[in-house]
Design a protein around this motif. Sequence first.
Motif, PDB file in Angstrom:
ATOM      1  N   THR A  44      41.827  44.061  43.726  1.00  0.00           N
ATOM      2  CA  THR A  44      40.861  45.065  43.278  1.00  0.00           C
ATOM      3  C   THR A  44      40.773  45.132  41.755  1.00  0.00           C
ATOM      4  N   GLY A  45      41.762  44.584  41.065  1.00  0.00           N
ATOM      5  CA  GLY A  45      41.778  44.610  39.604  1.00  0.00           C
ATOM      6  C   GLY A  45      41.983  43.210  39.051  1.00  0.00           C
ATOM      7  N   ASP A  46      43.066  43.028  38.284  1.00  0.00           N
ATOM      8  CA  ASP A  46      43.297  41.708  37.697  1.00  0.00           C
ATOM      9  C   ASP A  46      44.116  40.794  38.604  1.00  0.00           C
ATOM     10  N   GLU A  47      44.364  41.241  39.849  1.00  0.00           N
ATOM     11  CA  GLU A  47      45.074  40.352  40.768  1.00  0.00           C
ATOM     12  C   GLU A  47      44.185  39.154  41.106  1.00  0.00           C
ATOM     13  N   PRO A  48      44.745  37.976  41.193  1.00  0.00           N
ATOM     14  CA  PRO A  48      43.924  36.825  41.567  1.00  0.00           C
ATOM     15  C   PRO A  48      43.524  36.896  43.037  1.00  0.00           C
ATOM     16  N   VAL A  49      42.412  36.258  43.358  1.00  0.00           N
ATOM     17  CA  VAL A  49      41.950  36.227  44.746  1.00  0.00           C
ATOM     18  C   VAL A  49      42.817  35.259  45.551  1.00  0.00           C
ATOM     19  N   SER A  50      42.663  35.315  46.847  1.00  0.00           N
ATOM     20  CA  SER A  50      43.463  34.494  47.749  1.00  0.00           C
ATOM     21  C   SER A  50      43.012  33.037  47.721  1.00  0.00           C
ATOM     22  N   VAL A  51      43.944  32.165  48.042  1.00  0.00           N
ATOM     23  CA  VAL A  51      43.663  30.731  48.100  1.00  0.00           C
ATOM     24  C   VAL A  51      44.182  30.185  49.425  1.00  0.00           C
ATOM     25  N   MET A  52      43.363  29.380  50.061  1.00  0.00           N
ATOM     26  CA  MET A  52      43.776  28.721  51.300  1.00  0.00           C
ATOM     27  C   MET A  52      43.583  27.219  51.160  1.00  0.00           C
ATOM     28  N   GLN A  53      44.367  26.499  51.900  1.00  0.00           N
ATOM     29  CA  GLN A  53      44.250  25.042  51.920  1.00  0.00           C
ATOM     30  C   GLN A  53      43.721  24.605  53.272  1.00  0.00           C
ATOM     31  N   GLY A 112      40.503  41.620  35.282  1.00  0.00           N
ATOM     32  CA  GLY A 112      40.510  43.033  35.654  1.00  0.00           C
ATOM     33  C   GLY A 112      39.410  43.856  35.022  1.00  0.00           C
ATOM     34  N   ARG A 113      38.638  43.276  34.139  1.00  0.00           N
ATOM     35  CA  ARG A 113      37.568  44.014  33.463  1.00  0.00           C
ATOM     36  C   ARG A 113      36.463  44.348  34.466  1.00  0.00           C
ATOM     37  N   LYS A 114      36.056  45.643  34.494  1.00  0.00           N
ATOM     38  CA  LYS A 114      35.031  46.093  35.432  1.00  0.00           C
ATOM     39  C   LYS A 114      33.675  46.203  34.723  1.00  0.00           C
ATOM     40  N   ALA A 168      22.455  35.005  46.482  1.00  0.00           N
ATOM     41  CA  ALA A 168      21.997  36.037  45.542  1.00  0.00           C
ATOM     42  C   ALA A 168      22.597  35.738  44.178  1.00  0.00           C
ATOM     43  N   ILE A 169      21.858  36.101  43.136  1.00  0.00           N
ATOM     44  CA  ILE A 169      22.332  35.919  41.763  1.00  0.00           C
ATOM     45  C   ILE A 169      22.426  37.283  41.098  1.00  0.00           C
ATOM     46  N   LEU A 170      23.580  37.578  40.540  1.00  0.00           N
ATOM     47  CA  LEU A 170      23.811  38.826  39.806  1.00  0.00           C
ATOM     48  C   LEU A 170      23.919  38.509  38.317  1.00  0.00           C
ATOM     49  N   LYS A 171      23.819  39.579  37.516  1.00  0.00           N
ATOM     50  CA  LYS A 171      24.002  39.437  36.064  1.00  0.00           C
ATOM     51  C   LYS A 171      24.857  40.582  35.571  1.00  0.00           C
ATOM     52  N   VAL A 172      25.853  40.242  34.770  1.00  0.00           N
ATOM     53  CA  VAL A 172      26.651  41.252  34.078  1.00  0.00           C
ATOM     54  C   VAL A 172      26.507  41.021  32.582  1.00  0.00           C
ATOM     55  N   ASP A 173      26.716  42.078  31.823  1.00  0.00           N
ATOM     56  CA  ASP A 173      26.644  41.961  30.361  1.00  0.00           C
ATOM     57  C   ASP A 173      27.992  41.487  29.831  1.00  0.00           C
ATOM     58  N   ALA A 174      28.083  40.211  29.584  1.00  0.00           N
ATOM     59  CA  ALA A 174      29.321  39.625  29.073  1.00  0.00           C
ATOM     60  C   ALA A 174      28.986  38.273  28.444  1.00  0.00           C
ATOM     61  N   VAL A 215      40.258  28.007  38.553  1.00  0.00           N
ATOM     62  CA  VAL A 215      39.224  28.444  39.495  1.00  0.00           C
ATOM     63  C   VAL A 215      39.225  29.959  39.610  1.00  0.00           C
ATOM     64  N   GLN A 216      40.411  30.555  39.703  1.00  0.00           N
ATOM     65  CA  GLN A 216      40.488  32.006  39.892  1.00  0.00           C
ATOM     66  C   GLN A 216      39.870  32.769  38.727  1.00  0.00           C
ATOM     67  N   THR A 217      39.946  32.223  37.516  1.00  0.00           N
ATOM     68  CA  THR A 217      39.344  32.923  36.378  1.00  0.00           C
ATOM     69  C   THR A 217      37.822  32.903  36.444  1.00  0.00           C
ATOM     70  N   ARG A 218      37.249  31.992  37.259  1.00  0.00           N
ATOM     71  CA  ARG A 218      35.802  31.877  37.363  1.00  0.00           C
ATOM     72  C   ARG A 218      35.252  32.649  38.554  1.00  0.00           C
ATOM     73  N   LEU A 219      36.119  33.350  39.267  1.00  0.00           N
ATOM     74  CA  LEU A 219      35.684  34.157  40.406  1.00  0.00           C
ATOM     75  C   LEU A 219      35.691  35.627  40.044  1.00  0.00           C
ATOM     76  N   VAL A 220      34.864  36.399  40.747  1.00  0.00           N
ATOM     77  CA  VAL A 220      34.820  37.849  40.544  1.00  0.00           C
ATOM     78  C   VAL A 220      34.922  38.538  41.897  1.00  0.00           C
ATOM     79  N   LYS A 221      35.394  39.778  41.855  1.00  0.00           N
ATOM     80  CA  LYS A 221      35.377  40.627  43.044  1.00  0.00           C
ATOM     81  C   LYS A 221      34.161  41.531  42.940  1.00  0.00           C
ATOM     82  N   ILE A 222      33.467  41.716  44.049  1.00  0.00           N
ATOM     83  CA  ILE A 222      32.252  42.528  44.066  1.00  0.00           C
ATOM     84  C   ILE A 222      32.446  43.684  45.030  1.00  0.00           C
TER      85      ILE A 222
END
Length: 340
Positions: free
Chosen positions: A138-147, A84-86, A101-107, A33-40
């Motif tokens: 802010t970089g390649d750190e994974p986002v937080s997870v709560m249960q 971590g790729r910006k 909202a829907i965003l688009k990145v070149d990838a 799941v974390q690999t499918r999330l992005v920081k904005i």
Amino acid sequence: MKHLLRSSIMILLVCGSMPLANAQDELSPIQEVQTRLVKIFGAGGIGGLHSYSTGFIISPDGYIATVWSHVLDPDVVTVVLGNGRKLEGRIVGAEPQLHLAILKVDAEDLPYFDLDDAASAGTGQRVLAFGNMYKVATGDEPVSVMQGVIAAKTRLRARRGAFEVPFDGPVYVVDAITNNPGMGGGVLTTRDGRLLAMIGKELRNAETNTWINYAIPVDELADVAHQIKSGTFRRSDTPKSRTAPPQNYRAIDFGIVLIPDVLSRTPAYIDSLLPGSDAAQQDLRPDDLLLFINGELIQSCKELQAELGRLEEADIVQLVVRRGDSLVSVELEAPEKDEP
């Protein structure tokens, strides 16, 4: 402080390699799941507004779903992938009625959630919530997870500041403290990582004024998201669930005369002030630019008038204006209205 205190009783917070409390075999779905999330990262940083949020990838070619918020005010925002790729993220479209909202990145070849394969959940089901809470990543750190646990699936009756929000569709209400700064646009999943819902903005219950921890089911968002991606989406100006907005107050009721509203987004500059008015006594001045009302970003005269229109008698109005290079805060009270 509210959120920090509430976070202290968080059931579980997992960051990166921190061990899970119960089962090692749950780590792999969490990582997926974390690999499918992005920081904005976008607008904010003044007036107490955070400048970061979360999004989730919905296609391998770089479409990202997130919550519609002030963070997306710039034309281009910074999107940080799980590795971590910006990248530059551009807004493709939005439906504020759904907070989407829907965003688009070149990838290409990105890991993603299939919106047409989302799961559903019932009351009492255990779930996981993912997001970049308080910008811990802010970089390649994974986002937080709560249960947490699904406490209810109900219709949203919420407010932000003094104003009710337009979306009143079904939401999952959870017992975890999910709706903190930065979590908006994150996801709620099943314990095995199947997508359930998008975490929304920080809102209060319209009746009890308590904070709500909620997420919007993906099946409420999928059709609009597909339409935005394909370029076929057309917003309805009069959605079924929304009645005509109230017009309880105008700027002139506070003694504020705005510049002529001649553009679709005329900035809310003060033209003049009525002598002796509350606004004049609070030292608002001609040429001040109204930026925030009760923490909400104001981008035009129309938006200002709409927000003022929802006020009730004796409501407190907190304004932030830009005066030269400075930000000035003032507080006004909605005056008594004459009986019709």
